[in-house]
Design an enzyme around this catalytic site. Structure first.
Site, PDB file in Angstrom:
ATOM      1  N   SER A 101       0.843  -1.065   0.047  1.00 42.16           N
ATOM      2  CA  SER A 101      -0.048  -0.282  -0.155  1.00 42.16           C
ATOM      3  C   SER A 101       0.646   1.175  -0.017  1.00 42.16           C
ATOM      4  O   SER A 101       1.636   1.460  -0.724  1.00 42.16           O
ATOM      5  CB  SER A 101      -1.027   0.028   1.135  1.00 42.16           C
ATOM      6  OG  SER A 101      -2.131   0.954   1.094  1.00 42.16           O
ATOM      7  N   ASP A 223     -10.063  -3.981  -5.665  1.00 40.93           N
ATOM      8  CA  ASP A 223      -9.259  -3.211  -4.656  1.00 40.93           C
ATOM      9  C   ASP A 223     -10.336  -1.844  -4.505  1.00 40.93           C
ATOM     10  O   ASP A 223      -9.761  -1.042  -5.526  1.00 40.93           O
ATOM     11  CB  ASP A 223      -7.885  -3.458  -4.983  1.00 40.93           C
ATOM     12  CG  ASP A 223      -7.306  -2.833  -3.856  1.00 40.93           C
ATOM     13  OD1 ASP A 223      -7.802  -2.171  -3.038  1.00 40.93           O
ATOM     14  OD2 ASP A 223      -5.927  -2.801  -3.942  1.00 40.93           O
ATOM     15  N   HIS A 251      -7.512  -5.025  -0.397  1.00 44.17           N
ATOM     16  CA  HIS A 251      -6.182  -4.380  -0.488  1.00 44.17           C
ATOM     17  C   HIS A 251      -5.145  -5.224   0.175  1.00 44.17           C
ATOM     18  O   HIS A 251      -3.997  -4.589   0.049  1.00 44.17           O
ATOM     19  CB  HIS A 251      -6.656  -2.973   0.164  1.00 44.17           C
ATOM     20  CG  HIS A 251      -5.564  -1.932  -0.051  1.00 44.17           C
ATOM     21  ND1 HIS A 251      -5.140  -1.498  -1.478  1.00 44.17           N
ATOM     22  CD2 HIS A 251      -4.862  -1.087   0.866  1.00 44.17           C
ATOM     23  CE1 HIS A 251      -4.315  -0.708  -1.452  1.00 44.17           C
ATOM     24  NE2 HIS A 251      -4.013  -0.479  -0.018  1.00 44.17           N
TER      25      HIS A 251
END
Length: 273
Positions: A101, A223, A251
């Site tokens: 991320s 996502d 995610h």
């Protein structure tokens, strides 16, 4: 407190070889609201034949609370400086930074500053900009982000309980959403607020073209935080990069699809010189 202790560093797999002529080292960098515990399902597989180093960002997990600074960590640059300081303190070379991320962009910033320290990048569900822009789909409007940040500031625990399951994206496996919720709730609200702003208001699109390292991009087929269009953009901007779309939703594929995630990383590392 020394740098490794400050970031609660842990090792697994073969002992790291000193100097730039040693083997690869996988450095696992977690995302917003998480800690190194989020890598627990993939780390044992990765550590079978490669040194694995995991750590907690300032303000997260078992990191020394004093390591977090509202000034230093107001932008992703401060987190990138931490990564480089950690590599220096541990004398790590041929580092393959695996960033999840927002840590994917932290890794990009660190590698662009010191490319000789790194061998490659693995960007897990990355996003260089969360806000939509002319000709660019980030997934969120300005109003979306402002509402998200206002909600986080006004009721962090309530925000965590509502957002974490949506971010995890596996409603048929509620235990995953509960784990992410608990991780969010363990984060100091002041730290979370600052990190959220550094994350969701960042724009690192221009940094992608400066990446010169072999790069693997891991995208999930669904996502809400980093939709497929974003993964395709990152792939197009980093010359020679490899894009792999995992058969996973949400995610956090290191939790929802750990075997597939670990195998994609191992396969990529095996191709590195």
């Amino acid at each position: 407190m020394d740098v490794p202790a400050r970031h609660n560093v842990t090792f697994s797999g073969p002992a790291p070889e000193s100097g730039p002529g040693g083997g690869h080292v996988l450095l696992l960098a977690h995302g917003f609201g998480c800690d190194q515990h989020m890598w627990r399902l993939v780390a044992p597989t990765l550590a079978r034949d490669t040194t694995v180093v995991a750590f907690d960002h300032a303000g997260a997990g078992g990191a020394d609370p004093a390591a977090w600074s509202p000034q230093r960590h107001a932008t992703l640059d401060g987190y990138a400086e931490d990564v480089l300081a950690l590599c220096d303190a541990l004398d790590l070379h041929r580092v393959v930074l695996v960033g999840h991320s927002v840590a994917a962009m932290i890794g990009v910033l660190a590698a662009n500053r010191a490319p000789g320290r790194f061998a490659a990048l693995v960007l897990v569900t990355p996003s260089p900009r969360y806000l939509d822009d002319d000709g660019y789909t980030g997934g969120f409007s300005r109003d979306d982000i402002e509402e998200l940040l206002d909600s986080l500031d006004s009721n962090y625990l309530g925000w965590s309980a509502a957002m974490a399951p949506a971010i995890m994206g596996n409603p048929d496996r509620p235990e995953l959403g509960a784990e992410l919720t608990n991780s969010f709730c363990r984060t100091d609200p002041a730290v979370a607020s600052a990190f959220a702003r550094a994350t969701f208001l960042s724009d690192n699109r221009a940094d992608l073209a400066r990446v010169t390292l072999p790069t693997l991009i891991l995208q999930c087929r669904e996502d809400m935080i980093a939709p497929p269009e974003v993964g395709a953009f990152v792939h197009a901007q980093i010359a020679g990069s490899r894009l792999v779309t995992l058969d996973a939703t949400g995610h956090c594929p290191q939790l929802s699809a750990p075997a597939e995630t670990a195998e994609a990383i191992r396969s990529f590392v095996s191709t590195l010189p």
